[in-house]
Every structure is written in C-alpha cells, then in structure tokens.
Design a protein around this motif. Structure first.
Motif, mmCIF file in Angstrom:
data_model
loop_
_atom_site.group_PDB
_atom_site.id
_atom_site.type_symbol
_atom_site.label_atom_id
_atom_site.label_comp_id
_atom_site.label_asym_id
_atom_site.label_seq_id
_atom_site.Cartn_x
_atom_site.Cartn_y
_atom_site.Cartn_z
ATOM 1 N N GLU A 117 -9.290 12.238 28.776
ATOM 2 C CA GLU A 117 -7.909 12.694 28.899
ATOM 3 C C GLU A 117 -7.601 13.257 30.288
ATOM 4 O O GLU A 117 -6.445 13.487 30.632
ATOM 5 C CB GLU A 117 -7.628 13.756 27.845
ATOM 6 N N THR A 118 -8.644 13.457 31.097
ATOM 7 C CA THR A 118 -8.441 13.890 32.484
ATOM 8 C C THR A 118 -8.501 12.717 33.459
ATOM 9 O O THR A 118 -8.414 12.918 34.672
ATOM 10 C CB THR A 118 -9.499 14.934 32.874
ATOM 11 N N GLY A 119 -8.672 11.500 32.924
ATOM 12 C CA GLY A 119 -8.678 10.313 33.759
ATOM 13 C C GLY A 119 -10.040 9.910 34.278
ATOM 14 O O GLY A 119 -10.157 8.934 35.042
ATOM 15 N N THR A 128 -2.300 6.374 27.138
ATOM 16 C CA THR A 128 -2.840 6.722 28.453
ATOM 17 C C THR A 128 -3.618 8.034 28.341
ATOM 18 O O THR A 128 -3.500 8.753 27.347
ATOM 19 C CB THR A 128 -1.704 6.896 29.464
ATOM 20 N N PRO A 129 -4.395 8.386 29.354
ATOM 21 C CA PRO A 129 -5.089 9.678 29.296
ATOM 22 C C PRO A 129 -4.136 10.849 29.069
ATOM 23 O O PRO A 129 -4.454 11.768 28.306
ATOM 24 C CB PRO A 129 -5.770 9.754 30.670
ATOM 25 N N GLU A 130 -2.957 10.806 29.700
ATOM 26 C CA GLU A 130 -2.005 11.905 29.538
ATOM 27 C C GLU A 130 -1.477 11.981 28.115
ATOM 28 O O GLU A 130 -1.341 13.069 27.543
ATOM 29 C CB GLU A 130 -0.839 11.731 30.524
ATOM 30 N N ARG A 138 -4.202 13.332 25.882
ATOM 31 C CA ARG A 138 -4.389 14.768 26.120
ATOM 32 C C ARG A 138 -3.327 15.595 25.394
ATOM 33 O O ARG A 138 -3.634 16.594 24.734
ATOM 34 C CB ARG A 138 -4.335 15.079 27.607
ATOM 35 N N ASP A 139 -2.069 15.175 25.506
ATOM 36 C CA ASP A 139 -0.993 15.896 24.835
ATOM 37 C C ASP A 139 -1.182 15.881 23.323
ATOM 38 O O ASP A 139 -0.864 16.857 22.633
ATOM 39 C CB ASP A 139 0.362 15.284 25.197
ATOM 40 N N ASP A 167 -4.252 18.235 22.323
ATOM 41 C CA ASP A 167 -3.952 19.649 22.569
ATOM 42 C C ASP A 167 -3.162 20.272 21.425
ATOM 43 O O ASP A 167 -3.118 21.500 21.298
ATOM 44 C CB ASP A 167 -3.172 19.808 23.872
#
Length: 201
Positions: A51-53, A113-115, A118-119, A122
């Motif tokens: 998730e941080t790429g 996507t990683p973003e 991540r969302d 979280d």
C-alpha cells in the motif's frame, strides 16, 4: 456480488477438495482445531506491491502469525465484513498481549491501486497491510494460496468480482496453521489463533 464459499464453483471446489483431503489425512487431531500444520501445499512465495507502493515478498509481510484474506475494495459487503471481523480478532488478541498481523490481498488489480488498498485497510486496523500488484503477480499469489476469483465483464467500471472467502492463519517459516470460513466469529478466530500461537511460538 457472488462470494464464492467452498464448493460453489468448479475452481473453488477444487481448492476446497485439496484442503479437505489434506485435513482428512493429517493424522492425530490438533487440539487447536481440525486442521493439521504439516504437509500443506497452501501458501508460498509471492511478490506483490504494498500500500506504500513498494514491491514486497511474502517474507516481508508475513513476519508473525498473520490472518491472510483475498478480496477487493469495491466489494459491496463480503470483503468489508470479513476484513472487519479479522481486525476485531486481531484487536482481541492484542488485548491478550498477542501480536497478530492482518493482510488483505486484492484480486482486482485493475482498480485497486496501492492508494486505494491503503485507504480500504486503514478503515479496519491501523496495522492491516494491503497488497495489490500486476495481474500476473496477483494471479501467482492466488494460485499459491489456492484461491478463486473471476471478474464480471458486464461493466468496465463498476464490475463485481466473484472470489473465495476463506481467511488463512499463516506463520512465518511454518506456513499454514488453519483456515477460517465466513461464518467463523472473531471470538473463534482469536481463540484458535491464540491456541496455535501457544503451540508454535
């Protein structure tokens, strides 16, 4: 969305048969549950995008007992509920002083996507790790864990993805300890996980 629970599709059924055959030939019953530890072919090396790429391997993210789940962020109900359930189990174990990881692997690399991953993670646990990757990377990870997924082709943007829904309890270096079905409560997951941690750590 059609969430595939063992036996409802040909590919998922094949994975399930592998699990059940392995269980039935495992020998002495384990006090933590019906699934033995040794001899599993479920799990293995993978390379995905965090998730941080960053590109990571299974060794990078399964560094402690970890609940591993395959799903996707656009999933309307099953994946959020299962992810919340896994997070709740992790929090229960934290209250007992036990450190357990939670891992969400997307089977929808086109949108996740990683973003986005991540969302999504979280929302459930601050330490839940989300992974995605190229279609080839995701396919290889899914095959290693004998999971099933199939995207619908009826809508290029808002399509749904059929997928298997088991959660795996994985240990670094040892591999699979057991798996949990959708109807397993967070309390049951926490208790079983604590039992295996008592045996293996």
């Amino acid at each position: 969305m059609k969430a595939v629970i063992f036996g409802t599709t040909t590919l998922a059924a094949a994975a399930a048969i592998g699990l059940y055959v392995w269980q039935s030939t495992s020998g002495t019953p384990n006090p933590c549950g019906t699934t033995a530890i040794a001899g599993s072919t479920i799990g293995g090396p993978f390379e995905l995008v965090s998730e941080t790429g960053e590109t990571v391997t299974d060794a990078d993210v399964i560094t402690k007992p970890t609940l591993v789940y395959f799903g996707y962020t656009f999933c309307p109900d099953v994946c959020p509920l299962d992810s919340m359930r896994n997070a709740q189990a992790a929090y229960m174990l934290e209250d007992q002083g036990l450190d357990v990881g939670t891992l969400f692997i997307s089977v929808d690399p086109q949108r996740d996507t990683p973003e986005v991953v991540r969302d999504f993670t979280d929302n459930f646990h601050e330490d839940m790790i989300g992974l995605t990757g190229s279609p080839e990377q995701v396919r290889a990870a899914s095959r290693a864990y004998k999971t099933y997924y199939q995207a619908h082709e009826d809508d290029p943007e808002f399509y749904l993805v059929d997928h298997s829904t088991q959660t795996y309890l994985m240990f670094p270096e040892i591999g699979l300890a057991t798996f949990f079905r959708r109807d397993t409560s967070p309390e049951e997951i926490a208790a079983t996980t604590a039992c295996f941690m008592g045996q293996l750590t």
